[in-house]
Write an enzyme that holds these catalytic residues in place. Structure first.
Site, PDB file in Angstrom:
ATOM      1  CG  HIS A  97      -4.376  -1.580   7.816  1.00 33.82           C
ATOM      2  ND1 HIS A  97      -5.157  -0.819   8.651  1.00 33.82           N
ATOM      3  CD2 HIS A  97      -5.028  -2.768   7.710  1.00 33.82           C
ATOM      4  CE1 HIS A  97      -6.219  -1.516   9.024  1.00 33.82           C
ATOM      5  NE2 HIS A  97      -6.163  -2.709   8.474  1.00 33.82           N
ATOM      6  CG  ASP A  99      -5.694   2.838   7.455  1.00 38.71           C
ATOM      7  OD1 ASP A  99      -5.029   1.781   7.478  1.00 38.71           O
ATOM      8  OD2 ASP A  99      -6.648   3.000   6.672  1.00 38.71           O
ATOM      9  CG  ASP A 132      -9.156  -3.631  11.202  1.00 40.23           C
ATOM     10  OD1 ASP A 132      -8.071  -3.742  10.617  1.00 40.23           O
ATOM     11  OD2 ASP A 132     -10.216  -3.385  10.612  1.00 40.23           O
ATOM     12  CD  GLU A 166      -7.502  -2.613   4.902  1.00 40.43           C
ATOM     13  OE1 GLU A 166      -8.062  -3.573   4.382  1.00 40.43           O
ATOM     14  OE2 GLU A 166      -8.045  -1.967   5.824  1.00 40.43           O
ATOM     15  CD  GLU A 167      -9.951  -0.324   8.021  1.00 43.22           C
ATOM     16  OE1 GLU A 167     -10.881  -0.660   7.271  1.00 43.22           O
ATOM     17  OE2 GLU A 167      -9.512  -1.048   8.933  1.00 43.22           O
ATOM     18  CG  HIS A 437     -14.355  -2.190  10.584  1.00 44.83           C
ATOM     19  ND1 HIS A 437     -14.536  -2.013   9.234  1.00 44.83           N
ATOM     20  CD2 HIS A 437     -13.027  -2.352  10.756  1.00 44.83           C
ATOM     21  CE1 HIS A 437     -13.355  -2.095   8.626  1.00 44.83           C
ATOM     22  NE2 HIS A 437     -12.431  -2.300   9.527  1.00 44.83           N
TER      23      HIS A 437
HETATM   24 ZN   LIG Z   1      -7.888  -3.921   8.737  1.00 42.63          ZN
END
Ligand SMILES: [Zn+2]
Length: 465
Positions: A97, A99, A132, A166-167, A437
């Site tokens: 992903h 995003d 990520d 995805e997030e 994150h």
């Molecule tokens: Zn991720």
């Protein structure tokens, strides 16, 4: 300033940049600067950076976008198909992903650099999304483009899906891609998705490169607990209060965690590590028939490893009452559980009812958004090929199976792939893992270069057999 001088300065500085940066790094740097942020409320989405990203990758990877079949899903998610020569082989899916999560409001000052800077400085690429998961997403594009240029012909058909939400659960991205594939009757021999990475070291195997291949992610189930009561005016309260009744039920659940247990693939992980370690620790990890009570005790006493041996309970929402002088007739709470492999929605509901032990409290699944993933087979082709790809690039690395605590987009493909392996072509330093994150997300330049080599060997290997 003199115009000529400005021009000279400009060309000098851009020349310097072009010289200093490898094109792969420059491309990663550019997409990190695009704020492809997923907001909890999708209506807050700013589509412009997502369009920028699409334009950028089409520009960066011309061979990929002209020679592979490209389908855009829900406008922003990508599905690429690279046709293999052997139609008898089921295709393989690689999922990622692009995003990213927002920078948490109030934490901006904790960042040592502009969160979407994309700068390449002191041996790092800086910015939200570097880990990520724009690095592995871009590394996959780089690998496909490079292999196309090298004249690589896939034997097995490859699909590359790249989601844009995805997030926030992947409802418009991965879920819709999976629907599209289902309509086309496409199923996969296996898939590779987010959630397993190569690390420069591991707490249980100090000093050794470790590649985690997670064979499952934990199940994700939210239950709604509700109860009704007589209600009425607060000036003449009744014994029967829905809010209090529900609070008691919720508090019982919170105070009575599920029993820890050692199940596959966590047991497989420990065994693999045991096989690579000597001494008392190695013995203990290998002989779980004898040592499992001790291992369970060790793992469940540390907050970091506790989730590996327990179906967790988290009370997350409570909703009751509309006015200070009215006793509510109805109260509702939501409790989120992360299930160990082997637990099901049915066993969970039965256990929760037994703990609450109050027939007046209704327990039901909050939505159909409840996925109980299967544990992938570590003796099947996909796992073998991951090991082969890794061995080519990181010959000393230990490949270790495991359980992913978090939830990723792979849940949408559970029905489509025989085996789901959480493995992404991504090499990071253990010390940088906390950026995911969090603040100061960054990836080491040399680690990214390693990721590029890993992605190329992975894509070549899985499309060759
Ligand atoms: Zn991720």
């Amino acid at each position: 300033m003199n115009r000529v001088l400005v021009l000279i300065l400009l060309s000098w500085s851009s020349g310097l940049l072009a010289e200093a940066l490898q094109p792969e790094l420059e491309r990663l740097s550019k997409v990190v600067q695009m704020k492809t942020v997923s907001h909890q409320d999708p209506s807050n989405m700013d589509a412009a950076p997502f369009h920028d990203f699409e334009a950028a990758v089409r520009d960066f990877y011309p061979r990929t976008f002209s020679e592979l079949e490209v389908t855009m899903i829900s406008e922003h998610s990508f599905l690429l198909k690279w046709q293999g020569s052997d139609q008898n082989l089921k295709p393989v899916l690689v999922d990622a992903h692009y995003d990213v999560v927002p920078v948490e409001p109030g934490t901006e000052d904790d960042w040592n650099f502009e969160p979407y800077s994309g700068a390449v400085e002191n041996g790092y690429v800086l910015g939200r999304g570097t880990i990520d998961m724009k690095s592995p997403a871009m590394a996959t594009f780089e690998a496909i483009e490079k292999l196309l240029i090298a004249g690589h012909q896939p034997t097995r058909t490859l699909y590359y899906s790249l989601g844009h939400d995805e997030e926030i659960g992947g409802r418009n991205g991965a879920a819709k891609i999976a629907e599209h594939l289902k309509e086309q009757g496409v199923t996969f021999e296996y898939m590779l998705g987010e959630g397993g990475i190569a690390l420069d070291s591991h707490p249980l195997l100090p000093g050794r490169q470790v590649v985690m291949v997670n064979l499952a992610q934990k199940g994700f189930v939210t239950l709604t607990l509700s109860t009704t009561g007589e209600g009425g005016h607060s000036s003449s309260p009744t014994e029967d209060n829905s809010l209090v009744r529900l609070a008691e039920a919720v508090s019982k659940l919170h105070r009575q965690p599920f029993d820890p247990k050692l199940v596959s693939p966590v047991s497989d992980m420990l065994e693999s590590i045991g096989n690579m370690r000597g001494g008392v620790m190695g013995f203990a990890l290998k002989n779980q028939w004898l040592t499992s009570p001790f291992l369970i005790d060790q793992l469940s006493s540390d907050r970091l490893t506790r989730s590996m041996v327990i179906t967790t309970t988290a009370v997350t929402m409570f909703n009751a009452g509309v006015k200070e002088n009215v006793i509510p007739q109805r109260a509702e709470a939501k409790v989120n559980f992360r299930l160990l492999p082997g637990d099901t929605k049915e066993t969970l509901i039965a256990d929760v009812k037994a703990i609450i032990d109050d027939p007046e409290v209704t327990v039901e699944a909050a939505s159909d958004w409840n996925v109980i993933p299967q544990v992938a087979d570590m003796n099947a082709l996909g796992y073998e090929l991951i090991k082969e790809s890794v061995a080519e690039i990181l010959p000393d690395a230990a490949v270790i199976p495991g359980l992913l605590i978090a939830t990723t987009d792979t849940k949408h493909y559970e029905d489509l792939a025989e085996n789901v392996y959480h493995f992404q072509p991504m090499f990071i330093a253990m010390e940088d893992a906390s950026g995911i994150h969090g603040t100061n997300e960054r990836v080491r330049v040399d680690a990214y270069l390693e990721s590029l080599r890993l992605a190329e060997s992975t894509i070549r290997t899985i499309t060759s057999q």
